[in-house]
Scaffold this active site. Sequence first.
Site, mmCIF file in Angstrom:
data_model
loop_
_atom_site.group_PDB
_atom_site.id
_atom_site.type_symbol
_atom_site.label_atom_id
_atom_site.label_comp_id
_atom_site.label_asym_id
_atom_site.label_seq_id
_atom_site.Cartn_x
_atom_site.Cartn_y
_atom_site.Cartn_z
ATOM 1 N N LYS A 83 30.170 37.479 28.959
ATOM 2 C CA LYS A 83 30.873 36.154 28.857
ATOM 3 C C LYS A 83 32.209 36.316 27.889
ATOM 4 O O LYS A 83 32.284 36.718 26.888
ATOM 5 C CB LYS A 83 29.747 35.051 28.147
ATOM 6 C CG LYS A 83 30.473 33.580 28.236
ATOM 7 C CD LYS A 83 30.246 33.226 29.616
ATOM 8 C CE LYS A 83 31.208 31.886 29.791
ATOM 9 N NZ LYS A 83 30.874 31.174 31.330
ATOM 10 N N ARG A 126 38.430 38.212 32.417
ATOM 11 C CA ARG A 126 37.370 39.115 33.040
ATOM 12 C C ARG A 126 37.811 40.499 33.627
ATOM 13 O O ARG A 126 37.098 41.506 33.429
ATOM 14 C CB ARG A 126 37.018 38.357 34.542
ATOM 15 C CG ARG A 126 36.414 36.988 34.247
ATOM 16 C CD ARG A 126 35.851 36.263 35.926
ATOM 17 N NE ARG A 126 36.915 36.282 36.519
ATOM 18 C CZ ARG A 126 37.304 35.037 37.141
ATOM 19 N NH1 ARG A 126 36.948 33.794 36.579
ATOM 20 N NH2 ARG A 126 38.148 34.494 37.722
ATOM 21 N N SER A 132 32.235 36.705 33.168
ATOM 22 C CA SER A 132 32.278 35.199 33.497
ATOM 23 C C SER A 132 33.070 34.564 32.331
ATOM 24 O O SER A 132 32.722 34.752 31.132
ATOM 25 C CB SER A 132 30.947 34.729 33.605
ATOM 26 O OG SER A 132 30.922 33.483 33.698
ATOM 27 N N ARG A 160 31.071 32.298 46.009
ATOM 28 C CA ARG A 160 29.850 32.278 45.606
ATOM 29 C C ARG A 160 28.785 31.736 46.652
ATOM 30 O O ARG A 160 27.786 32.188 46.699
ATOM 31 C CB ARG A 160 29.908 31.263 44.376
ATOM 32 C CG ARG A 160 30.199 31.943 43.237
ATOM 33 C CD ARG A 160 30.002 31.081 41.980
ATOM 34 N NE ARG A 160 30.509 29.840 41.982
ATOM 35 C CZ ARG A 160 31.976 29.652 41.231
ATOM 36 N NH1 ARG A 160 32.365 30.708 40.744
ATOM 37 N NH2 ARG A 160 32.447 28.429 41.484
ATOM 38 N N ALA A 220 35.425 38.519 40.655
ATOM 39 C CA ALA A 220 35.307 39.932 40.666
ATOM 40 C C ALA A 220 36.252 40.874 40.375
ATOM 41 O O ALA A 220 36.127 41.950 40.684
ATOM 42 C CB ALA A 220 34.314 40.500 41.520
ATOM 43 N N GLY A 247 33.278 46.100 40.807
ATOM 44 C CA GLY A 247 33.158 46.535 41.986
ATOM 45 C C GLY A 247 34.667 46.496 42.699
ATOM 46 O O GLY A 247 35.616 46.236 42.207
ATOM 47 N N PRO A 248 34.693 47.226 43.942
ATOM 48 C CA PRO A 248 35.954 47.238 44.778
ATOM 49 C C PRO A 248 36.278 45.963 45.061
ATOM 50 O O PRO A 248 35.865 45.084 45.026
ATOM 51 C CB PRO A 248 35.487 48.209 45.909
ATOM 52 C CG PRO A 248 33.887 47.921 46.087
ATOM 53 C CD PRO A 248 33.373 47.526 44.716
#
Length: 369
Positions: A167, A199, A236, A330, A352, A356-357
Amino acid sequence: MQATSIDVFRVPTGGPGDVTGLLALISSGALDPSSIIAVLGKTEGNGGVNDFTREYAVAALCAALAPRLGLDPRAVEEKIAFVMSGGTEGVLSPHLTVFARNEVATTSPKTSPDNKRLSIGIAHTREFLPEEIGRDAQIEETMHAVRHAMADGGIDDPSDVHFVQVKCPLLTSERMAAAAARGHKAVTSSAYASMGYSRGASSIGVARALGEVAENVGEARVLKDWDCFSSVASASAGIELMQNVVIVMGNAQASQSRFVIGHAVMRDAIDFPAVLQAIRSVGLDPFDMQSQARLVNAFAKAEASPDGVVRGCRHTMLEDSDINATRHARAAVGGLVGGLAGTGAIYVSGGAEHQGPPGGGPIAVIARV
């Protein structure tokens, strides 16, 4: 190391301030409040800069737990790692995931790596200055916090880490003005864009801690080099804090938990095989109802592919002026994962960057052994 046992409880909520389910667990004796180490929640806010459901949920939880722990509500927030993620679009259902940790006597020696069980470690960074958000200071501090949380959870091998929830803070006009008044410039002048920077920097910090990228990867790569990412990071951003809260989930030899965690990496928002892989990594069959009932929760990141295309097909998530792309993502990922998990009470977080990619993200699953 002292053996520990991790318990996991998924608690539905009727609103961001609803603590009745948590208190019922405590009243029944199923949960000792002093054993709570972390709480992850999904709230029905918009997930944006002005989503105050996250702060409201944490305040309600701290107020409810304070008298049961004999602490001031502020001290509760320092003792327990709270992460609230706004946005329950589509079939996603508001809920809490409560993690409890107890020390236990070792009943049987573990000689096989296959006997590793769920372990949780937490850490907090120092508070950041507004001009540090999205920059090297946040990357460095997050890297150190992840390593501290691994040690806290008794997780020695980075390959045993399956999900790292962070967070992190965001910038507001007031915070940017405070930086300017001291002669510093924030990484961006947009409060919403600052969520992505925060993030992204946090996720690169996770990747550095776990050896997924080189130690010298810094702020110059944030939101620019999409080949730099962590396969287990989930970050997040929220208005309710100025530090990073880090929760490392993995499997450890010293854990006597009844639960295990595994993960996979989705390459895009419709990566059905990756969701299957994550579920099967903890010994579950998503097409068997009895097996499905052993699933405690799934945790996933959702992202609209930045090039506007998913497997050759154009999508309009990035051009929708009515609904932000993260909300579309989402809902899409929540439907896919929820269908295989057998429940909408899953943790799906949008945005994101470096998790991840591009267009994809990690997905982790916790199940009863």
